[in-house]
Scaffold this motif. Structure first.
Motif, PDB file in Angstrom:
ATOM      1  N   ALA A   1      -1.627   5.403  16.951  1.00 35.04           N
ATOM      2  CA  ALA A   1      -0.872   4.152  17.022  1.00 35.04           C
ATOM      3  C   ALA A   1      -1.193   3.400  18.303  1.00 35.04           C
ATOM      4  N   THR A   2      -1.280   4.134  19.417  1.00 41.21           N
ATOM      5  CA  THR A   2      -1.579   3.494  20.701  1.00 41.21           C
ATOM      6  C   THR A   2      -2.982   2.914  20.706  1.00 41.21           C
TER       7      THR A   2
ATOM      8  N   LEU B   1       2.024  -6.794   5.019  1.00 41.10           N
ATOM      9  CA  LEU B   1       0.936  -5.826   5.066  1.00 41.10           C
ATOM     10  C   LEU B   1       1.459  -4.541   5.702  1.00 41.10           C
ATOM     11  N   VAL B   2       1.320  -3.424   4.989  1.00 38.91           N
ATOM     12  CA  VAL B   2       1.653  -2.105   5.521  1.00 38.91           C
ATOM     13  C   VAL B   2       0.359  -1.311   5.630  1.00 38.91           C
TER      14      VAL B   2
ATOM     15  N   THR C   1       2.493  -7.378  10.034  1.00 42.51           N
ATOM     16  CA  THR C   1       1.952  -6.066   9.664  1.00 42.51           C
ATOM     17  C   THR C   1       2.779  -4.931  10.251  1.00 42.51           C
ATOM     18  N   LEU C   2       3.122  -3.976   9.389  1.00 45.74           N
ATOM     19  CA  LEU C   2       3.752  -2.732   9.827  1.00 45.74           C
ATOM     20  C   LEU C   2       2.693  -1.652   9.780  1.00 45.74           C
ATOM     21  N   GLY C   3       2.324  -1.113  10.928  1.00 46.98           N
ATOM     22  CA  GLY C   3       1.292  -0.090  11.008  1.00 46.98           C
ATOM     23  C   GLY C   3       1.900   1.293  11.101  1.00 46.98           C
ATOM     24  N   LEU C   4       1.637   2.131  10.113  1.00 54.54           N
ATOM     25  CA  LEU C   4       2.174   3.492  10.067  1.00 54.54           C
ATOM     26  C   LEU C   4       1.037   4.457  10.380  1.00 54.54           C
TER      27      LEU C   4
ATOM     28  N   PHE D   1       3.487  -1.356  15.338  1.00 58.58           N
ATOM     29  CA  PHE D   1       2.744  -0.122  15.095  1.00 58.58           C
ATOM     30  C   PHE D   1       3.553   1.059  15.608  1.00 58.58           C
ATOM     31  N   GLY D   2       3.526   2.163  14.861  1.00 63.15           N
ATOM     32  CA  GLY D   2       4.251   3.337  15.322  1.00 63.15           C
ATOM     33  C   GLY D   2       3.975   4.549  14.451  1.00 63.15           C
ATOM     34  N   THR D   3       4.793   5.577  14.652  1.00 63.77           N
ATOM     35  CA  THR D   3       4.571   6.861  13.980  1.00 63.77           C
ATOM     36  C   THR D   3       5.735   7.171  13.036  1.00 63.77           C
ATOM     37  N   LEU D   4       6.122   8.425  12.960  1.00 65.30           N
ATOM     38  CA  LEU D   4       6.983   8.918  11.896  1.00 65.30           C
ATOM     39  C   LEU D   4       8.291   8.143  11.758  1.00 65.30           C
ATOM     40  N   ALA D   5       8.882   7.694  12.869  1.00 66.63           N
ATOM     41  CA  ALA D   5      10.170   7.014  12.793  1.00 66.63           C
ATOM     42  C   ALA D   5      10.092   5.726  11.984  1.00 66.63           C
ATOM     43  N   LEU D   6       8.892   5.155  11.840  1.00 65.68           N
ATOM     44  CA  LEU D   6       8.750   3.915  11.087  1.00 65.68           C
ATOM     45  C   LEU D   6       8.468   4.149   9.607  1.00 65.68           C
ATOM     46  N   TRP D   7       8.094   5.370   9.233  1.00 60.32           N
ATOM     47  CA  TRP D   7       7.726   5.644   7.844  1.00 60.32           C
ATOM     48  C   TRP D   7       8.937   5.613   6.926  1.00 60.32           C
ATOM     49  N   GLN D   8      10.131   5.825   7.474  1.00 58.72           N
ATOM     50  CA  GLN D   8      11.339   5.875   6.665  1.00 58.72           C
ATOM     51  C   GLN D   8      12.411   5.002   7.299  1.00 58.72           C
TER      52      GLN D   8
END
Length: 718
Positions: free
Chosen positions: A559-560, A616-617, A549-552, A598-605
């Protein structure tokens, strides 16, 4: 009755149209053949979307009409634009500049795709295409500085300041950190040894990399460069790179350089007739970042310090102005100033501006401030001039005349510097950059803008408006066409620039390969980072998927919270952005199927993990910009005042782009299968939901949780 004979004009027009169709068909045939040759060298197969894109790019270059082309994942868009661009550059003798947003794509284009195209096409072209790479000045070592031509850099606040133009920390810094952070002296010694053997002086050719602080010891900015007075001019690495670019058919650069050119320094790029912008969805934001400047006490102190130490002039007035500014900033609230700086702040910044202007006069060579002495004294004077000039230009922007000030967004923000101290900063950004892009980058040449996400809400118009190609009553304002301190802008072209939008699709079968699940039964997200209902939904989905799973997430707090909860509830590894360097985390995620990231903006692109490791995203909420985002809120206000819908023009467009990018992380290859789960019911219930959903890949859509749990379980056990 016999038909009336055609007039000579009609006959000539028909013949001309026939000839034009013939030329178009011949051009398309040649481009198709050349693309087949290039793809054949790679061992790939024919992709109709790639051929459609290549023919469209060739037509755009032939007619001069701008092209927005959306090419979904798997299209092979790099070859789709490089083959017609190289063909055009050689046949028409017109230079092409290709810009990318990321270092990874720049390397791919320069070291793999473009050499492959050049090799494959050479036997079919009149001559071999010439290729060059061009970066910002500070990306190259300065031989004169290595030989002691500049004094040692300020060890105080210097390394807490951003690069001019807002450039981010170089990726090599992270690489160096991963190597255990050599001592600064050891890094500089290694840099000196490398500089004696490198043929390019390019920072990216140094492996392993070094920290920004170490690199600063061997590089200068363009403002600090001594230019024609430099004793090493003939061997200068950045000058050599620019000379090669002036002779090349295709020049590869990056969006930061486009930002500098758009902000009023067009001469940083060689003359060119064609501009190809890859990852074009990031262009407006990159230009905005490049044109954003700040003033704070550390910035003023740094300018005063280098003026005293290296320029040989007493900065007493500037030091006093800095202290007065700091006193005013202490009580200043964070946020945007829609009506300009408060009077007391305006006066304090104006005093800084005037003091900086006086110092610039004293630092002129004829004024005796550092003189024309050779060696480190002259280099130091250039460093002082650069720091003071940057400060002066920023202060001048913040205290501009009312008509100019209306085009600038001003705000106050507080945050920690690298030492952990809280610093108050004043920021200035252009209200709009579409005018800058329009006049400085696109006018007078052919622009090809491409990305996997350009059509937002099913239309290209939002992207076209963002780069000045479409003018409508509800569009963001086009002005200004330059920024203070920049070179004069060319006359703005009258009327809309002609452009065409084309979606060539993707070779992937999205409705069969992926599901878009909207958790409609969940409550709308609130101010808390994660609700119990959301965490329960995440647990159920990840458990059914067996990890992978990649959690955006929309914030670091969210995320934490989710990562900590899943670590307690599940027996699969859960990685969290910040635990390690991002490339390391992505590699670990890809290598171990049950692992979650799991993470924030850097993982969205930019995360590219094909195969079973990402089935699973998760997207926790619609990624609207923060309500207090100063630039976007100012742009929304302008649209609303003009009678448009500021929310849809700015916030919804921003969210649509990120949703498209985030959802695009799921299907990266023809065999991939999976689910994008959006835990925000507004995607299904709000009036704007359909607009956002149309921006995402065309997955099969459902809000039936049981169907999705069953599908994930089958994928897990397959």
């Amino acid at each position: 009755m016999p038909a009336a004979p055609e007039s000579s004009d009609e006959t000539a027009r028909a013949a001309s149209e026939t000839d034009e169709r013939g030329r178009d068909q011949e051009r398309d045939r040649q481009v198709d053949e050349l693309l087949d040759v290039a793809v054949g060298v790679l061992g790939g197969g024919r992709r109709e979307g790639q051929h459609l894109m290549a023919r469209a790019v060739a037509a755009s270059l032939a007619t001069g009409e701008h092209l927005l082309v959306q090419a979904g994942t798997g299209t092979g868009k790099s070859l789709g634009y490089l083959v017609p661009a190289v063909r055009h550059a050689v046949h028409a003798d017109e230079r092409v500049v290709v810009s990318t947003a990321t270092l990874a794509l720049q390397r791919q284009v320069l070291t793999r795709d473009l050499p492959l195209v050049a090799d494959a096409l050479e036997p079919h072209l009149p001559r071999r295409p010439r290729i060059a790479l061009l970066k910002g000045w500070h990306n190259y070592t300065c031989l004169h500085k290595l030989e002691g031509g500049y004094p040692e850099d300020d060890q105080g606040a210097l390394f807490d300041l951003p690069e001019r133009g807002g450039a981010a920390e170089h990726p090599a810094t992270s690489a160096a950190a991963g190597e255990g952070r050599e001592a600064l002296g050891a890094q500089v010694v290694r840099l000196r040894e490398w500089a004696a053997t490198t043929e390019t002086g390019d920072r990216d050719d140094l492996v392993p990399g070094v920290t920004d602080r170490a690199w600063r010891q061997v590089s200068v900015t363009s403002l600090e460069c001594m230019g024609s007075h430099c004793p090493r001019l003939e061997e200068c690495f950045p000058e050599r790179a620019r000379a090669l670019a002036r002779e090349a058919d295709v020049v590869v650069t990056n969006h930061a350089m486009l930002g500098i050119a758009a902000s009023g320094s067009p001469h940083v790029l060689p003359e060119h007739q064609v501009l190809v912008v890859d990852e074009a969805h990031e262009l407006a934001d990159r230009v905005t970042a490049q044109a954003t400047a700040e003033i704070s006490l550390p910035v003023v102190q740094h300018a005063a310090r280098v003026a005293r130490r290296h320029g040989g002039v007493p900065p007493t007035d500037l030091e006093a102005a800095g202290e007065a500014l700091a006193g005013v900033l202490v009580a200043l609230p964070e946020g945007r100033f829609p009506d300009g700086l408060p009077p007391a702040v305006f006066d304090a910044v104006a005093t800084v501006r005037d003091a900086a202007r006086t110092l610039l006069s004293l630092l002129r060579p004829e004024a005796g401030g550092g003189g024309t002495a050779p060696g480190a004294a002259e280099g130091g004077r250039k460093m002082a001039q650069s720091a003071v000039l940057t400060l002066f230009e920023t202060a001048e922007r913040m205290t501009a005349e009312p008509e100019d000030a209306a085009r600038t967004v001003l705000w106050c923000a507080r945050g920690e510097d690298r030492s952990g101290a809280i610093t108050t900063r004043l920021h200035a950004a252009p209200l709009a950059v579409n005018g800058l892009i329009r006049t400085q980058l696109l006018a007078g040449r052919t622009g090809v803008l491409t990305s996997a996400t350009l059509a937002l809400g099913g239309t290209f118009e939002p992207t076209a408006r963002s780069v000045g190609l479409e003018l409508r009553p509800d569009a963001e304002p086009v002005g200004p066409t330059t920024v203070p301190g920049a070179d004069p802008a060319p006359a703005a072209p009258q009327g809309p620039l002609r452009w065409t939008g084309l979606d060539v699709g993707s070779p992937f079968d999205y409705p069969r390969q992926g599901i878009c699940y909207v958790a409609r039964r969940l409550p709308p997200p609130g101010r808390e980072p994660a609700t119990d209902a959301q965490l329960d939904e995440i647990e159920a989905l990840v458990r059914a998927s067996g990890g992978a799973t990649l959690g955006l997430f929309s914030s670091r707090r969210a995320a934490t919270a989710a990562a900590e909860a899943m670590r307690e509830r599940l027996d699969v590894p859960v990685l969290l952005q910040g635990d390690d360097q991002l490339p390391t985390l992505v590699a670990r995620f890809a290598a171990d199927e049950p692992t979650c990231l799991f993470g924030t903006l850097a993982l969205w692109q930019g995360v590219d993990v094909p195969g079973r490791s990402c089935r699973l995203v998760l997207i926790d909420r619609i990624p609207f910009p923060r309500p207090d985002d100063p630039v976007r809120s100012a742009r929304a206000d302008v649209v609303a005042r003009a009678g448009g819908n500021g929310f849809m023009a700015v916030s919804a467009t921003h969210a649509a782009l990120l949703l498209a990018q985030g959802a695009g992380r799921l299907i990266r290859g023809p065999q991939d299968r999976g689910v994008v789960a959006v835990l925000d019911p507004r995607l299904a219930t709000a009036r704007y939901g359909e607009y956002l959903a149309r921006s995402m890949p065309p997955f099969w859509r459902t809000d039936d949780r049981d169907v999705v749990i069953a599908a994930l379980s089958r994928l897990r056990d397959a």
